[in-house]
Design a protein around this motif. Sequence first.
Motif, PDB file in Angstrom:
ATOM      1  N   SER A  92       0.819  -1.221   0.000  1.00  0.00           N
ATOM      2  CA  SER A  92       0.000   0.000   0.000  1.00  0.00           C
ATOM      3  C   SER A  92       0.849   1.266   0.000  1.00  0.00           C
ATOM      4  CB  SER A  92      -0.944   0.006   1.204  1.00  0.00           C
ATOM      5  OG  SER A  92      -0.270   0.412   2.371  1.00  0.00           O
ATOM      6  N   LEU A  93       2.100   1.152   0.428  1.00  0.00           N
ATOM      7  CA  LEU A  93       2.963   2.330   0.513  1.00  0.00           C
ATOM      8  C   LEU A  93       3.804   2.549  -0.735  1.00  0.00           C
ATOM      9  CD1 LEU A  93       4.257   2.003   4.183  1.00  0.00           C
ATOM     10  CD2 LEU A  93       2.932   3.905   3.261  1.00  0.00           C
ATOM     11  N   SER A  94       3.880   1.555  -1.591  1.00  0.00           N
ATOM     12  CA  SER A  94       4.875   1.572  -2.666  1.00  0.00           C
ATOM     13  C   SER A  94       4.217   1.508  -4.044  1.00  0.00           C
ATOM     14  CB  SER A  94       5.788   0.347  -2.481  1.00  0.00           C
ATOM     15  OG  SER A  94       6.608   0.187  -3.605  1.00  0.00           O
TER      16      SER A  94
ATOM     17  N   ARG F  10      -2.546  16.235   0.171  1.00  0.00           N
ATOM     18  CA  ARG F  10      -2.975  14.839   0.217  1.00  0.00           C
ATOM     19  C   ARG F  10      -2.958  14.190  -1.163  1.00  0.00           C
ATOM     20  NH1 ARG F  10      -7.936  13.938   1.595  1.00  0.00           N
ATOM     21  NH2 ARG F  10      -8.642  16.089   1.552  1.00  0.00           N
ATOM     22  N   ALA F  39      -1.025   9.625   4.696  1.00  0.00           N
ATOM     23  CA  ALA F  39      -0.512   8.519   3.873  1.00  0.00           C
ATOM     24  C   ALA F  39      -1.170   7.195   4.218  1.00  0.00           C
ATOM     25  CB  ALA F  39       1.005   8.403   4.038  1.00  0.00           C
ATOM     26  N   GLN F  40      -1.625   7.046   5.455  1.00  0.00           N
ATOM     27  CA  GLN F  40      -2.215   5.753   5.856  1.00  0.00           C
ATOM     28  C   GLN F  40      -3.645   5.592   5.351  1.00  0.00           C
ATOM     29  OE1 GLN F  40      -2.291   8.387   7.753  1.00  0.00           O
ATOM     30  NE2 GLN F  40      -4.386   8.398   8.481  1.00  0.00           N
ATOM     31  N   ALA F  51      -1.141   5.495  -0.484  1.00  0.00           N
ATOM     32  CA  ALA F  51       0.095   6.262  -0.604  1.00  0.00           C
ATOM     33  C   ALA F  51       0.900   5.800  -1.814  1.00  0.00           C
ATOM     34  CB  ALA F  51       0.922   6.120   0.672  1.00  0.00           C
ATOM     35  N   GLY F  52       0.969   4.493  -2.001  1.00  0.00           N
ATOM     36  CA  GLY F  52       1.735   3.955  -3.126  1.00  0.00           C
ATOM     37  C   GLY F  52       1.193   4.430  -4.467  1.00  0.00           C
ATOM     38  N   ILE F  55       2.092   8.134  -4.833  1.00  0.00           N
ATOM     39  CA  ILE F  55       3.515   8.330  -5.136  1.00  0.00           C
ATOM     40  C   ILE F  55       3.778   8.053  -6.612  1.00  0.00           C
ATOM     41  CG2 ILE F  55       5.821   7.354  -4.732  1.00  0.00           C
ATOM     42  CD1 ILE F  55       4.910   6.937  -1.785  1.00  0.00           C
ATOM     43  N   ILE F  75       7.683  11.826  -0.179  1.00  0.00           N
ATOM     44  CA  ILE F  75       7.713  11.190   1.150  1.00  0.00           C
ATOM     45  C   ILE F  75       6.289  10.982   1.664  1.00  0.00           C
ATOM     46  CG2 ILE F  75       8.552  11.423   3.525  1.00  0.00           C
ATOM     47  CD1 ILE F  75      10.903  11.585   1.769  1.00  0.00           C
ATOM     48  N   PRO F  76       5.877   9.751   1.900  1.00  0.00           N
ATOM     49  CA  PRO F  76       4.564   9.542   2.514  1.00  0.00           C
ATOM     50  C   PRO F  76       4.596   9.940   3.993  1.00  0.00           C
ATOM     51  CG  PRO F  76       5.708   7.439   2.229  1.00  0.00           C
ATOM     52  CD  PRO F  76       6.568   8.489   1.589  1.00  0.00           C
ATOM     53  N   LEU F  93      10.803  12.437   9.094  1.00  0.00           N
ATOM     54  CA  LEU F  93      10.599  11.586   7.925  1.00  0.00           C
ATOM     55  C   LEU F  93      11.258  12.130   6.666  1.00  0.00           C
ATOM     56  CD1 LEU F  93       6.841  10.680   8.369  1.00  0.00           C
ATOM     57  CD2 LEU F  93       8.729   9.057   8.333  1.00  0.00           C
ATOM     58  N   SER F  94      11.669  13.368   6.687  1.00  0.00           N
ATOM     59  CA  SER F  94      12.072  14.043   5.459  1.00  0.00           C
ATOM     60  C   SER F  94      13.528  14.519   5.513  1.00  0.00           C
ATOM     61  CB  SER F  94      11.149  15.262   5.280  1.00  0.00           C
ATOM     62  OG  SER F  94      11.635  16.098   4.259  1.00  0.00           O
TER      63      SER F  94
END
Lengths: 176, 176, 176, 176, 176, 176
Positions: A92-94, F10, F39-40, F51-52, F55, F75-76, F93-94
């Motif tokens: 889900s993140l990628s 978002r 992102a979640q 998120a994926g 991105i 960056i998520p 995170l960044s």
Amino acid sequence: MVTRGILIGRFQPPHKGHIEVSKQILREVDELIVGVGSAQESHTLENPFTAGERILMISKGLAEAGIDLSRVHIIPIPDVKNHAIWVSHVVSLSPPFSAVYSGNPLVKRLFKEAGFKVKAPPMFKRKEYWGAEIRDRMIKGKNWEQLVPKTVLEVMKEIKAAERLKDLSKTDYLLS
Amino acid sequence: MVTRGILIGRFQPPHKGHIEVSKQILREVDELIVGVGSAQESHTLENPFTAGERILMISKGLAEAGIDLSRVHIIPIPDVKNHAIWVSHVVSLSPPFSAVYSGNPLVKRLFKEAGFKVKAPPMFKRKEYWGAEIRDRMIKGKNWEQLVPKTVLEVMKEIKAAERLKDLSKTDYLLS
Amino acid sequence: MVTRGILIGRFQPPHKGHIEVSKQILREVDELIVGVGSAQESHTLENPFTAGERILMISKGLAEAGIDLSRVHIIPIPDVKNHAIWVSHVVSLSPPFSAVYSGNPLVKRLFKEAGFKVKAPPMFKRKEYWGAEIRDRMIKGKNWEQLVPKTVLEVMKEIKAAERLKDLSKTDYLLS
Amino acid sequence: MVTRGILIGRFQPPHKGHIEVSKQILREVDELIVGVGSAQESHTLENPFTAGERILMISKGLAEAGIDLSRVHIIPIPDVKNHAIWVSHVVSLSPPFSAVYSGNPLVKRLFKEAGFKVKAPPMFKRKEYWGAEIRDRMIKGKNWEQLVPKTVLEVMKEIKAAERLKDLSKTDYLLS
Amino acid sequence: MVTRGILIGRFQPPHKGHIEVSKQILREVDELIVGVGSAQESHTLENPFTAGERILMISKGLAEAGIDLSRVHIIPIPDVKNHAIWVSHVVSLSPPFSAVYSGNPLVKRLFKEAGFKVKAPPMFKRKEYWGAEIRDRMIKGKNWEQLVPKTVLEVMKEIKAAERLKDLSKTDYLLS
Amino acid sequence: MVTRGILIGRFQPPHKGHIEVSKQILREVDELIVGVGSAQESHTLENPFTAGERILMISKGLAEAGIDLSRVHIIPIPDVKNHAIWVSHVVSLSPPFSAVYSGNPLVKRLFKEAGFKVKAPPMFKRKEYWGAEIRDRMIKGKNWEQLVPKTVLEVMKEIKAAERLKDLSKTDYLLS
């Protein structure tokens, strides 16, 4: 059709072995996803660097090696408590990927059970390319600088990485 | 008035000792609640099986022993970070119960402080009925199959339980 | 090979419509899994009852309808923040299943994307079998008792369900 | 034997009504516990102030009213997702108490079900002593300053409370 | 301008060393904030006491030493998974402070990186004032009572602290 | 010294307005960080895409516009419950950044309080470049395709974005 492979590690810190593996993967697929595991961790002996610091170091290290960053996605992946949902979490993140590269037995097992093709990167038997070895040398003041790319070393000096690790390794003699 | 007793364990995996205890409890109460602890855990050396796998194995093992499943509730119980609220957490997830059965010191202590009657199941001094012993034998390729009910063994073979444990026990030589 | 279907709802409260659907599903599969969604929720206007209360009511309601409980698994399913991992989460908590029954658009969509066969239970156009309608009637003191099975009603009276809902619906005139 | 009562609210912001209630409670018990609810929240229209800001304002407001702070405990209480464990959660965070004071229907209901004596503070029908009313006036630039103790007002000016609320109330016209 | 210093520890249990340090800090600043770390933990060998129990013990111990409680704020601080946000977390829970006192290497490092002035409390080389030492003596039935203030000892007796620790230290011979 | 600006949104979905802003920012700084907020979240009407997926769409959209991806970090950023720690969370995170670009009042306020320079991207008054407008058109079957870059549209077609949104917008007539 674009092919993508994901390399999953903790990159504490990124070292020359990671760069080498990245190059190899990019010979096999069109795009490389670098999954920065345990992204929520930092400031411990096992995981001294934040996700942000690791992302910066990885992108610099890859660029230094001549890798075209437009072929790379660097994705922080926080841990989840429940391993059984971890593969879904990564997915889900990628961006979508077809091949998984990892040396971690849990990562390999979880992707295998989910039906993914998992490849162990073919090298790194050499202890110098273990993150644990590098962190240990940093604490003990031994030679470690040549194990990471030059640009990674610059970031580590800027954030006083060795000092951080040494500080964290001190005994807590007191208040508890 | 229906009486209920709760048996709390991790069931990694469920074994003949668990079945024996369940039978005993069902002689003392009308209904048995099986609380599957650390439900969110799986794919580790301590907790190799998912809650779903454990629930399936427990229900099969109990049925195989001739236990009437309509007298049994199997409830997955995820861990909570704060032990002080754990009893409330169990109470909120389960049909009401009046007796607690567990061999775990923390479980016993928490229910005791909350005013519950806690009973240690009367057996299992025998090391074979420790989950840790069974998992250890699985990794080492020693004899373990006769320690679990036949139907549990069938599920474990189907999900390649021993292979999973062996995979998880490998050293992570690399990427961190 | 045992076939299993999962019926996912929140069961706030379980009503005669749920029982009817359960019967239908058990004509199509060998075993029924009842997934009790939003299991961590309770004491709100949307989700007044704890998972434990709902599990008790469901098992009584099914038994009252003559359903053999040894063919049923009732599984509490806490919400997860990330919908993209929700199917994995359900799969990890439940014995394996091949068919999914739900009227919830999100549940249906997520299972569909994960490649599951999703069936909408064929009835319940009738508003009386909406949980929201029943809760609304409980608050307003209207007739609702005949919409739930007798044994469910007994539990609801014992836990003073209507009083709880009425209390929760009061305006908070004050301290904030 | 020391007697203690707990006053639970969100204190967004603490106002003269809260101080008045605190005085009354301290006539009934030896020590007052002020439970600062939704402690993890801040920077929203409903919960603009951090727990730390609220603790500071409460302690100043109570001192200004001549209340002896050595008879008061101020305890931040983060929300928990599961209401059924909330009372345990409060109990684990606080020195022991025998009486509960709250105007919130959920708080009252949960403590009542847990067997506590719950008292609704006897006043505040007056809308001026609703936190929501005060926050609304702050956003609209209406008169609110006289509704909070002078020392609370000082803190609010220092942290530019009204500006924060006005900023948060702006429409997000864009990036999503 | 009020100056404040924060003393961060786990206080498992609070002992005479903590009281001594508190006195010293109150000679340097106007107000003392006692940050009760790992507030969500209890009923483990490392963290046997709840936040509420620790808050009660600390306030009694400080009062016994003649410290004016109106100069003290006691704030429970739950752990956060991500160390990199821990300083913000503490800041959001506490009244503002300018000096940090801790003997914990991680705490010191995190505040240092965030630009705070961190002071190591000047004493406690003596092993008796380690929480770990006291907990160890409690389990082994050795002499520990004189290491904590009298009023703290009273609370510990009331909650049967030694019995709790001994119970928790028992081996789990069974169900897993 | 490399300068970096972070654009936080978002991106549900990324649209031509986002691309335009990205170009502008890259005229002011050396590197652009795209912070993918919430992102979640996924599979809701507000946040339909993972998120994926976001991105992937962002990187394609930027490349299509001729932006050099080696100057961009995507960056998520998962939400955190506590707004007061959100800036630290983003920072951890960044890669480091000196300028923040966002139209969201909360984001702007939080960074402002943390001492960052916040810039509102100078355009997008036009409603077409609101994510909410695009999602609304997708559900209603109105014209939206020309509002996103061509390569983003391709991904959206591949993942059947409009079908997902329409499915999620259906009423849940049933089981609760």
